[in-house]
Design an enzyme around this catalytic site. Structure first.
Site, mmCIF file in Angstrom:
data_model
loop_
_atom_site.group_PDB
_atom_site.id
_atom_site.type_symbol
_atom_site.label_atom_id
_atom_site.label_comp_id
_atom_site.label_asym_id
_atom_site.label_seq_id
_atom_site.Cartn_x
_atom_site.Cartn_y
_atom_site.Cartn_z
ATOM 1 N N SER A 63 1.091 -0.857 0.123
ATOM 2 C CA SER A 63 0.058 0.161 -0.347
ATOM 3 C C SER A 63 0.847 1.089 0.181
ATOM 4 O O SER A 63 1.882 1.149 0.404
ATOM 5 C CB SER A 63 -1.382 0.005 1.129
ATOM 6 O OG SER A 63 -1.803 1.276 1.035
ATOM 7 N N TYR A 74 -3.922 -0.474 10.014
ATOM 8 C CA TYR A 74 -3.212 -1.223 8.488
ATOM 9 C C TYR A 74 -2.485 -0.612 8.132
ATOM 10 O O TYR A 74 -1.627 -1.800 7.435
ATOM 11 C CB TYR A 74 -4.677 -0.594 7.742
ATOM 12 C CG TYR A 74 -4.895 -0.641 6.078
ATOM 13 C CD1 TYR A 74 -5.349 -2.209 5.711
ATOM 14 C CD2 TYR A 74 -3.551 0.110 5.048
ATOM 15 C CE1 TYR A 74 -5.259 -2.181 4.323
ATOM 16 C CE2 TYR A 74 -4.006 -0.119 3.781
ATOM 17 C CZ TYR A 74 -4.320 -1.196 3.541
ATOM 18 O OH TYR A 74 -4.364 -1.040 1.973
#
Ligand code: ZN
Length: 700
Positions: free
Chosen positions: A575, A588
């Site tokens: 990410s 996350y």
């Protein structure tokens, strides 16, 4: 075997295809009846024709032959698959003493009524030289059982009685067409011709007559063979799905690795496998003289280009001892290649020709205790080899009970295998970046997963959609199959956080395709929570899926890639948060950072195996087609709220935020995966942003 001709079916055919003339419509109907019976023809085998008249542009009424063209299968044949030829002219060719294959093809092509027609069958002249209106040709199992015998001619006469001519083997083409026509002229009352070690021709004045004669003769052959086989039955045996999966999970990658062709100045040419572990096949492989009986040539030379002349038979596989089994496979494949090369050299010398050798590996591997494995550059080709093998094993068992199985001799098989007109049937598709590769994608049912599957399939790969939601994984696979051809995709239910579940997913991949080359660790979950409010359970859940799930995926991939020994590619979907973290996204970001870090360590550890491990940092992908992103479903509302906008306005906001003002698409991630997997650039341990350019997220 029974006739399946029905007046209603014939009538429906006339209604559907009547515009091409009633004879052509009925020709299509009975051709399909033949094609739909695997006991008669398999995968494009066999051919049929009809003769009639047609009017030319200038108004001349001329004789015409419609004969099956190359590239179509009888079971789905359409009028356009029956090229129309100038019959009066073709008949005159019979007066020639000889006609080369190339000139024969040229004569056929230049005497078509429609220049856009497919190439007529290589047996077109045989159809043309026979006088009857309808001609049907198959490679019926039962006929092959009787003709592939040491004493085939006598057995056939015994079985078929009068009215059936038996001709010795002659290569298809002009000489065979002439020989058949000559034989028929000497015995004009015959209604069928068996071509030794090849197949059956019947003919008649109507579609029904020719078809029903065909069925009648095959039925006669079948009854004769079965009457001789009485009392000797192959005992069926079977494996549980677990046993089968475990054995194929062990055998598949090793075999697939051994069968891959390493080429100088080109990518490794990989194959995919198709396992047939049906009770009948397992039973046949378990008979006492299996090795000798099945290490023989094909039922009909028509199969040679799909299966090669010989299968590889692995003697007494050491189930339960993987390293010994791997050694058996290695020795078996190596011996097969040597034998093939020797056969090639021997045959070229005997025929006084030079040919370009095909790859030396087997197309069929027989493993008692597991089944028959078809090998092909695509799943379709592997299935063709496997289907033919199922019929071949049964046929040879029956043939051994009728007498002594004896296939066509080696040189005739060589002629067929290296006949340019046969090789042309295989076609030559434009190469694609991932041809022959198998790609496994976790989170395969999600938006990005779907796009990765689609881009990989479009680049030639076979794909496996792995998802915790089995129904959605299977639906994703079905969608790929519908677009890219049956057998391209597999859907598997698995949980990336569960070791046993992931092991099973990779084993199922090995059952379906033999192994894997590209693994995309794409499954992930998101959570919006400030650190001061996040619970331990939530932290563990994110870590379990986003980090441990990735680590387990890499671990299982390594197990298969190591057994295969042909390198490979692993891509981790990380990410942009790893480089550019944002508030309320700690659980996350941290789990994704761990995933990226383990990908880098994997790059170091797996380099000696030739396995490349790279990562993709994507940003702001909201959907792929109908499938919305799970991540944005989770975080979108909060993100929109914090920015004082509606969720609908988010995509435009993220587009305008990046340097290139690009709406990043899931397909861009798919293309990035293909870029890494294609090996176009030799790199490992790299991170590729797919975000339209976000300066604070530049990898560093
Ligand atoms: Zn044939």
């Amino acid at each position: 075997m029974q006739s399946r001709y029905e007046d209603v079916g014939a009538q429906a055919a006339i209604e559907r295809w009547g515009a091409h003339g009633e004879a052509v419509a009925l020709r299509v109907y009975t051709s399909r009846l033949i094609g739909q019976d695997p006991g008669l023809v398999l995968h494009g085998g066999g051919n049929t024709s009809v003769k009639g008249r047609r009017r030319t542009l200038l108004g001349d009424d001329v004789e015409c032959l419609w004969v099956k063209g190359s590239g179509s299968s009888l079971d789905r044949v359409e009028p356009r698959d029956l090229p129309a030829l100038d019959l009066a002219y073709l008949r005159r060719l019979r007066t020639l003493d000889q006609l080369s294959d190339e000139e024969m093809q040229n004569q056929l092509r230049t005497h078509l009524f429609d220049a856009s027609s497919p190439n007529p069958s290589v047996e077109a002249l045989l159809h043309a030289f026979l006088p009857q209106t309808f001609v049907d040709h198959s490679h019926a199992d039962a006929i092959c059982v009787l003709t592939n015998q040491e004493d085939g001619e006598a057995i056939l006469r015994d079985a078929m009685g009068d009215g059936v001519l038996v001709l010795p083997f002659i290569m298809p083409g002009f000489p065979l067409a002439k020989a058949v026509a000559d034989a028929f002229e000497r015995a004009p009352t015959a209604h069928g011709i068996v071509l030794a070690k090849h197949g059956l021709f019947t003919f008649g004045d109507t579609a029904r007559e020719s078809y029903e004669r065909h069925i009648e003769l095959v039925d006669r052959a079948e009854r004769f063979a079965l009457s001789r086989a009485e009392g000797r039955v192959v005992s069926f045996s079977s494996l549980t799905p677990e046993e089968s999966r475990e054995r194929m999970g062990t055998v598949g990658p090793v075999l697939r690795g051994l069968l891959a062709e390493r080429r100088v100045d080109a990518d490794t040419k990989r194959v995919v496998l198709e396992l047939d572990d049906s009770p009948a096949t397992l039973g046949a492989l378990g008979i006492e003289d299996a090795a000798a009986l099945f290490s023989t040539g094909p039922l009909t030379p028509d199969h040679v280009i799909r299966t090669k002349a010989m299968p590889l038979f692995v003697h007494a596989p050491a189930w339960g001892d993987p390293s010994r089994l791997a050694e058996q496979l290695r020795a078996g494949v190596s011996a097969y290649r040597d034998a093939y090369d020797a056969y090639f050299a021997r045959s070229c010398k005997a025929r006084g020709v030079t040919r370009t050798k095909l790859d030396s590996g087997p197309r069929v591997v027989l493993l008692p205790g597991l089944g028959a494995i078809g090998v092909g550059a695509t799943k379709k080709a592997a299935r063709v080899a496997s289907d033919i093998t199922r019929h071949t094993l049964r046929g040879k068992v029956l043939a051994a009970e009728v007498g002594a199985y004896e296939a066509l001799d080696e040189l005739d098989l060589f002629d067929m295998e290296y006949w340019s007109l046969e090789q042309a049937k295989l076609g030559h598709a434009t190469p694609r970046a991932l041809d022959g590769q198998v790609a496994l994608v976790t989170g395969g049912a999600g938006a990005i997963g779907a796009a990765i599957l689609e881009r990989c399939a479009a680049s030639g790969a076979h794909v496996v959609a792995v998802d915790r939601d089995g129904d959605r994984a299977r639906a994703a696979a079905e969608e790929i199959d519908a677009r890219f051809g049956c057998g391209t995709a597999l859907g598997v239910e698995a949980d990336v956080t569960d070791e046993a579940s992931m092991r099973r997913a990779f084993d199922e991949t090995c059952v379906a395709f033999g192994g894997v080359d590209l693994v995309v660790a794409n499954a992930g979950v998101a959570l919006v929570a400030a650190i001061e409010r996040v619970s331990a359970a939530e932290l563990r859940r994110l870590s379990d899926v986003n980090y441990i799930g990735v680590a387990l995926t890499i671990r299982e991939a390594t197990r298969v890639l190591r057994a295969q020994g042909t390198g490979g590619s692993i891509v981790v979907n990380a990410s942009k948060n790893v480089f550019a973290p944002g508030k309320d996204f700690g659980a996350y970001s941290a789990s994704k950072a761990a995933a990226l870090q383990i990908a880098k360590v994997a790059a170091i550890e797996l380099a000696p195996l030739g396995v490349r491990v790279n990562a993709i940092n994507a940003d702001a992908i909201f959907a792929h087609g109908e499938v919305t992103s799970g991540l944005w479903d989770e975080v979108g509302p909060e993100r929109a709220k914090s920015r004082g906008m509606s969720t609908e306005e988010l995509p435009a906001f993220y587009r305008d935020r990046n340097l290139l003002k690009t709406a990043v698409q899931a397909a861009h991630v798919g293309d990035a995966v293909v870029f890494f997997a294609s090996g176009a650039v030799s790199t490992t341990g790299a991170t590729l942003p797919v975000d339209g350019g976000v300066a604070e997220a530049f990898p560093r």
